[in-house]
Design a protein around this motif. Sequence first.
Motif, PDB file in Angstrom:
ATOM      1  N   THR A 290      27.199  13.441  12.796  1.00 44.57           N
ATOM      2  CA  THR A 290      26.477  12.418  13.545  1.00 44.57           C
ATOM      3  C   THR A 290      27.456  11.509  14.272  1.00 44.57           C
ATOM      4  OG1 THR A 290      24.642  12.440  11.995  1.00 44.57           O
ATOM      5  CG2 THR A 290      24.908  10.450  13.310  1.00 44.57           C
ATOM      6  N   HIS A 291      28.553  11.181  13.609  1.00 46.96           N
ATOM      7  CA  HIS A 291      29.575  10.315  14.208  1.00 46.96           C
ATOM      8  C   HIS A 291      30.113  10.924  15.502  1.00 46.96           C
ATOM      9  CE1 HIS A 291      32.924   7.509  14.483  1.00 46.96           C
ATOM     10  NE2 HIS A 291      33.758   8.533  14.563  1.00 46.96           N
ATOM     11  N   GLN A 292      30.344  12.229  15.505  1.00 47.04           N
ATOM     12  CA  GLN A 292      30.831  12.897  16.711  1.00 47.04           C
ATOM     13  C   GLN A 292      29.767  12.896  17.799  1.00 47.04           C
ATOM     14  OE1 GLN A 292      31.829  16.577  14.781  1.00 47.04           O
ATOM     15  NE2 GLN A 292      33.983  16.042  14.532  1.00 47.04           N
ATOM     16  N   ALA A 293      28.534  13.169  17.420  1.00 43.71           N
ATOM     17  CA  ALA A 293      27.445  13.179  18.401  1.00 43.71           C
ATOM     18  C   ALA A 293      27.266  11.801  19.034  1.00 43.71           C
ATOM     19  CB  ALA A 293      26.146  13.629  17.738  1.00 43.71           C
ATOM     20  N   PHE A 294      27.526  10.770  18.230  1.00 47.10           N
ATOM     21  CA  PHE A 294      27.359   9.412  18.730  1.00 47.10           C
ATOM     22  C   PHE A 294      28.406   9.046  19.776  1.00 47.10           C
ATOM     23  CE2 PHE A 294      25.387   5.303  16.958  1.00 47.10           C
ATOM     24  CZ  PHE A 294      24.125   5.701  17.371  1.00 47.10           C
ATOM     25  N   LYS A 295      29.460   9.851  19.913  1.00 47.51           N
ATOM     26  CA  LYS A 295      30.489   9.608  20.918  1.00 47.51           C
ATOM     27  C   LYS A 295      30.133  10.216  22.275  1.00 47.51           C
ATOM     28  CE  LYS A 295      34.415   9.528  17.675  1.00 47.51           C
ATOM     29  NZ  LYS A 295      35.713  10.180  17.338  1.00 47.51           N
ATOM     30  N   ARG A 296      29.067  10.998  22.329  1.00 44.23           N
ATOM     31  CA  ARG A 296      28.793  11.778  23.538  1.00 44.23           C
ATOM     32  C   ARG A 296      28.392  10.918  24.737  1.00 44.23           C
ATOM     33  NH1 ARG A 296      31.356  16.631  23.169  1.00 44.23           N
ATOM     34  NH2 ARG A 296      30.919  17.607  21.164  1.00 44.23           N
ATOM     35  N   LEU A 297      27.655   9.833  24.519  1.00 47.68           N
ATOM     36  CA  LEU A 297      27.265   9.005  25.666  1.00 47.68           C
ATOM     37  C   LEU A 297      28.497   8.464  26.375  1.00 47.68           C
ATOM     38  CD1 LEU A 297      25.125   7.676  27.461  1.00 47.68           C
ATOM     39  CD2 LEU A 297      25.174   5.716  25.910  1.00 47.68           C
TER      40      LEU A 297
END
Length: 441
Positions: free
Chosen positions: A294-301
């Motif tokens: 989730t932490h990595q996905a949260f960096k996508r924006l």
Amino acid sequence: ISAHPIKEYDQPSENKTGKKLVIYPNVEFQEITGIGGAFNEIGGLALMSLPKESREDIMANIFSKDGAQFSFCRTAIGSSDFGANAYSYAEIADDYQMNHFSIKREKKSVIPYIKMALEYNPNMTLFASPWSPPGWMKYSGLMDQGVKTPEKNKLKDEPKIYEAYALYLANYVKAYAKEDITVDKILIQNETDIHTKYPSCVMPNNQMYKFVTDYLRPQFEKDKIKTKIWAGTFRTSGALDAIEFVSNEKYLNSVDGIGIQYTKTNYISDMNLLAKGKPTMHTEGNCYNGQNTTHQAFKRLKEVASYINYGIPNYCYWNMILDETGKSGWGWKQNSLINIDSKTQEVIYNPDYSVIALFSKYMQPGAKRIASYAKETLISLKKDNKIYLFVQNKSDKEKKYRCVEKGETVATATIPAKSVAVIIYNTNMLKSRENKKRVEK
């Protein structure tokens, strides 16, 4: 992670509370060409291991109008690092006339993978790039293992090799066309500056220019191939190859566009300044380490914004699908939108899917980036008389936003805690409010 689709706000509000997003709908920048990901052999093999119904369900979720509607995707010419192993379409050494050229291997994986995507989105744009020429065209004699002999990990500087490689790429485009797959763009070489254990090939700018000008473009013209020829893919890791390329007018004029990946925003700005309007594209998203957190996905924006907000018209995620290992043919574990266990047939949607699918659904081709101001990461687009604001609430509490045009609050939104969201409102909000005031007077 929760990725939230639309919350539409059709009525303006007097509310003055909340984080302020200042929007300038009439100040337009680049037109968006889309969001997508990469088709590679390992992902294709994993997909084909499933029964038809499961395959269709996955592809509908990625490509249909009711799903993510991916619109701008990539594939490899021959093996990438996510081929099962190193392969090309011309395995017979010294086959200068391409008498033994064949895409047969990809008919089991990559080609059906792409065809299924086109069934759900016939308007999808596809671009392609080689990780390496056939091994016999290089000084090393190998597509991979360039890290062991970096001085030999290069295309041979010989006319007969250039001629053969140009024919190879032309045959690739024509062979895919026979499969009803249009390759819209070819980027000459993936990551032009790197020696790796997986397929790679270092290609200096002067060699790329020479190959394009003297061999590839004449071959495409001879074969009446309409596929565009782009420079790249460039990255910035100890050098500024893209900036050097676009700063040379003859180099710049030799290609139809420039492809970049893993490039910082200041270098993107410099490149666009020198490129003088030459089209650009993003070619590969951060691959991470296969943990799919989730932490990595949260960096996508922030990652997507670092390209879109600096003039690039698209974003291309890397592996859309991988098998249960998440590993490349060379043992490198990376993230993916989806993992498929080819033995148990379990399908896992990773956190990246939620975020990238949300972006794609509302960053469709034809949208335009517009000017905006915020004290946090924000992507602002306009399409079909609607404003699309991509925001992220990192806090543990819900967060309120107000959208402001010309000093007036035209829409408000409450974004849930720990979420990525899209705020959407009509572009005529302020006009409607002004008309209402006139009537009241």
